[in-house]
Write a protein that holds these residues in place. Sequence first.
Motif, PDB file in Angstrom:
ATOM      1  N   ARG A 190     -43.717 100.939  70.600  1.00 40.78           N
ATOM      2  CA  ARG A 190     -42.686 100.104  69.986  1.00 40.78           C
ATOM      3  C   ARG A 190     -42.703 100.190  68.466  1.00 40.78           C
ATOM      4  O   ARG A 190     -41.645 100.238  67.824  1.00 40.78           O
ATOM      5  CB  ARG A 190     -42.842  98.645  70.423  1.00 40.78           C
ATOM      6  N   ASP A 213     -36.178  96.272  70.480  1.00 41.85           N
ATOM      7  CA  ASP A 213     -36.470  96.258  71.916  1.00 41.85           C
ATOM      8  C   ASP A 213     -35.442  97.071  72.698  1.00 41.85           C
ATOM      9  O   ASP A 213     -35.794  97.811  73.620  1.00 41.85           O
ATOM     10  CB  ASP A 213     -36.484  94.819  72.435  1.00 41.85           C
ATOM     11  N   TRP A 216     -36.157 100.771  72.099  1.00 38.19           N
ATOM     12  CA  TRP A 216     -37.449 101.250  72.579  1.00 38.19           C
ATOM     13  C   TRP A 216     -37.618 101.138  74.090  1.00 38.19           C
ATOM     14  O   TRP A 216     -38.016 102.109  74.755  1.00 38.19           O
ATOM     15  CB  TRP A 216     -38.553 100.449  71.875  1.00 38.19           C
TER      16      TRP A 216
END
Length: 319
Positions: A190, A213, A216
């Motif tokens: 991440r 988020d 990723w």
Amino acid sequence: MRPRTLAVLSLTLTLAVGAALYGAYGYRPAVAGYRPPANARFLDTPLARFHYVKEGSGTPVVLLSPGASWTYGWRRQVPELARDHTVYVVDLPGQGFTRLKDRDFTWDLAGMTAAIGVFLNAAGVERPALGGLSWSGGWALAYAQRHPERVSSLLLLAPSGASTRDTWVYELMKYPVVGELWNNWYYADRSSSRAALDRIHVNRGRILEEDVDAFWAPGTFPDNLESQVLLERGLDWRETLAAMPSTTTPTLVIWGRQDTVNPVRQAQEYARRMPAVQVRELDGCGHALTTDCPEKVARLMTDYLASGPAGPHARRPHP
């Protein structure tokens, strides 16, 4: 050299090779828990179960999810385009929430363009404006070159297709073992994804944690992660470059002048080689055009579709 020293060196080398092979082919990064968006739709075909979103009504516009991303990448442009068009955004194999079924699929231009055709046929879309960003811009171009009768116009954002050398972070993936190691340990992380987003944006204040988020997490899905290496090795853009002079599909090309992935000088290849192209260069914009400069991109796309592809300045870059 003493036999004991040789034995230690041999053991060390064996362990290092074993660790590298395990990291490349045995280790599997953790898969992030991430769910499709509320407006998700799915189309089942023998090739894949395609994830897509659909909004608006009017003439069709099909947007291919950006490069190694998914439909989330076009979220800022869809509402504007949907005012006058039926807009589809689709994850192709190796992207987002689409799941490949055909294990004989080839990760090259033949495979990706075939996937576009399968989706268009399954969705009942006859002759859309077809758009893409980065890799998917190249896939859109390749599809129009192979099937010009199926595409009314092209909307290409910093597209692959000019057959230039990739930046080193992508070039690494072309080498066996090294590519898999880099992919597993870097792209599945991440914090690395956050750093990658910083590199492809000029306006970094736009990047929210939810965006990190979204960028990723789907990339950790095993098929998506593996596809990055396979596509990097399988895509041959010499084909699209060679076909540019005979590509008569009306085309809008948009490029960020601060692009750190596909340098803006590539825009000149499109302007010089393609007979029906309009090129627009945007200052203060990086590679992630749809999220870095969303309003400018949406306006250029809607204006182009509204006014028609013909124009007196079709071959000159504009600010």
